[in-house]
Design a protein around this motif. Sequence first.
Motif, mmCIF file in Angstrom:
data_model
loop_
_atom_site.group_PDB
_atom_site.id
_atom_site.type_symbol
_atom_site.label_atom_id
_atom_site.label_comp_id
_atom_site.label_asym_id
_atom_site.label_seq_id
_atom_site.Cartn_x
_atom_site.Cartn_y
_atom_site.Cartn_z
ATOM 1 N N LYS A 103 0.685 -1.530 -0.173
ATOM 2 C CA LYS A 103 -0.229 -0.111 0.334
ATOM 3 C C LYS A 103 0.993 1.015 -0.017
ATOM 4 O O LYS A 103 0.728 2.068 -0.490
ATOM 5 C CB LYS A 103 -0.844 -0.801 0.795
ATOM 6 N N VAL A 104 1.710 1.321 0.822
ATOM 7 C CA VAL A 104 2.710 2.377 0.466
ATOM 8 C C VAL A 104 4.183 2.464 0.107
ATOM 9 O O VAL A 104 4.850 1.714 0.657
ATOM 10 C CB VAL A 104 2.773 3.009 2.059
ATOM 11 N N LYS A 105 4.380 2.726 -0.881
ATOM 12 C CA LYS A 105 5.784 2.615 -1.331
ATOM 13 C C LYS A 105 6.709 3.851 -1.046
ATOM 14 O O LYS A 105 6.217 4.968 -0.150
ATOM 15 C CB LYS A 105 5.390 2.963 -2.860
ATOM 16 N N ILE A 106 8.155 3.455 -0.723
ATOM 17 C CA ILE A 106 8.854 4.541 -0.136
ATOM 18 C C ILE A 106 9.897 4.639 -0.956
ATOM 19 O O ILE A 106 10.524 5.622 -0.500
ATOM 20 C CB ILE A 106 9.448 4.029 1.108
ATOM 21 N N ALA A 107 10.333 3.944 -1.509
ATOM 22 C CA ALA A 107 11.126 5.012 -2.994
ATOM 23 C C ALA A 107 11.309 4.479 -4.844
ATOM 24 O O ALA A 107 10.260 3.543 -4.727
ATOM 25 C CB ALA A 107 12.484 4.393 -2.196
ATOM 26 N N ASN A 108 12.035 5.244 -5.299
ATOM 27 C CA ASN A 108 11.835 4.905 -6.311
ATOM 28 C C ASN A 108 13.023 3.872 -7.405
ATOM 29 O O ASN A 108 13.888 5.073 -7.462
ATOM 30 C CB ASN A 108 11.202 5.404 -7.172
ATOM 31 N N GLY A 115 8.663 -2.382 0.272
ATOM 32 C CA GLY A 115 7.787 -1.908 -0.821
ATOM 33 C C GLY A 115 8.580 -0.286 -1.516
ATOM 34 O O GLY A 115 7.926 0.979 -1.793
ATOM 35 N N ILE A 116 9.271 -0.763 -2.616
ATOM 36 C CA ILE A 116 10.216 -0.171 -3.520
ATOM 37 C C ILE A 116 9.469 -0.101 -4.972
ATOM 38 O O ILE A 116 9.537 -1.667 -5.170
ATOM 39 C CB ILE A 116 11.905 0.174 -3.464
ATOM 40 N N LYS A 157 5.161 12.334 -6.856
ATOM 41 C CA LYS A 157 3.777 12.485 -7.288
ATOM 42 C C LYS A 157 3.344 11.377 -6.236
ATOM 43 O O LYS A 157 1.400 11.447 -5.930
ATOM 44 C CB LYS A 157 3.621 12.302 -8.716
ATOM 45 N N VAL A 158 4.126 10.422 -6.617
ATOM 46 C CA VAL A 158 3.524 8.927 -5.728
ATOM 47 C C VAL A 158 3.289 9.458 -4.157
ATOM 48 O O VAL A 158 1.737 8.762 -3.422
ATOM 49 C CB VAL A 158 3.975 7.760 -6.259
ATOM 50 N N LYS A 159 4.345 9.479 -3.527
ATOM 51 C CA LYS A 159 4.130 10.002 -1.703
ATOM 52 C C LYS A 159 3.185 10.827 -1.912
ATOM 53 O O LYS A 159 2.249 11.302 -0.754
ATOM 54 C CB LYS A 159 5.653 11.130 -1.740
#
Length: 246
Positions: free
Chosen positions: A90-95, A132-133, A177-179
């Motif tokens: 559900k929650v992403k922390i990096a790209n 979550g990457i 944008k995702v954050k």
Amino acid sequence: MAIIKLIVDGGAMKPGPTIAQQLGPKGINIGKVIDDINKATHNFKGVKVPVELDVNEKTKSYEIRVFSPPVAELLKKELSLEKGSGEPGKVKIANAGIEQIISIAKTKQVNMLARDLKNAVKLVLGSCVSLGILVENKSPKEVISEVNSGVYEKEIKSEKTDLSPVKKAQLAEYFTKVKTQQEAKAKAEAEAAAAAEAAKAAATTAAGAAAPAAATATAATATPAAAAATPAKAAAKAPAKEEKKK
């Protein structure tokens, strides 16, 4: 020969009860061991590193063997993360860029059960899923499918590990944008939960207030009825007394 396995902070190991309990009884100079381990792991600063000590108890000598850190630790260091996501789905922390994934895969390939770099890349992508990457602005699972279909064949074969400043900026812009979207969604969910809780509390309060009112209304209705019944009862007894007198 005794083998002691440790997980240490790269280049920053400090004295502690664990190492003291394991080396103290063997008569080994703990301070020297720590200094030597820090020298051997200085390239992994900020990362947890597996280390093995082969200790000769007779000669009091030892040999240090340093293993590459876990994939998760390498990913966190590469992307400047303190920890993984508590809710990776559900929650992403990096790209990350595919170049960063290839770099880590090259570092870990020797210790992985991967027959080639391509499979090592897929194993690293699997760790991205659990942390979550995002990779290349996508879910790591989607990127694994793309690796299988040859989308990144050129980068993997050339072992490309340099991420250009332009691409790094593009990845950062997308993640911003995702954050922002994640934060907005989390805020909306929190507000909805608070509203539901408030509505529940209001309903409970209303129900509590309605109970005494209903009891009062019942009592008020019953009192006039009882009063009306009393004269009727008295009137019924009066004729009976008169008949007795006759």
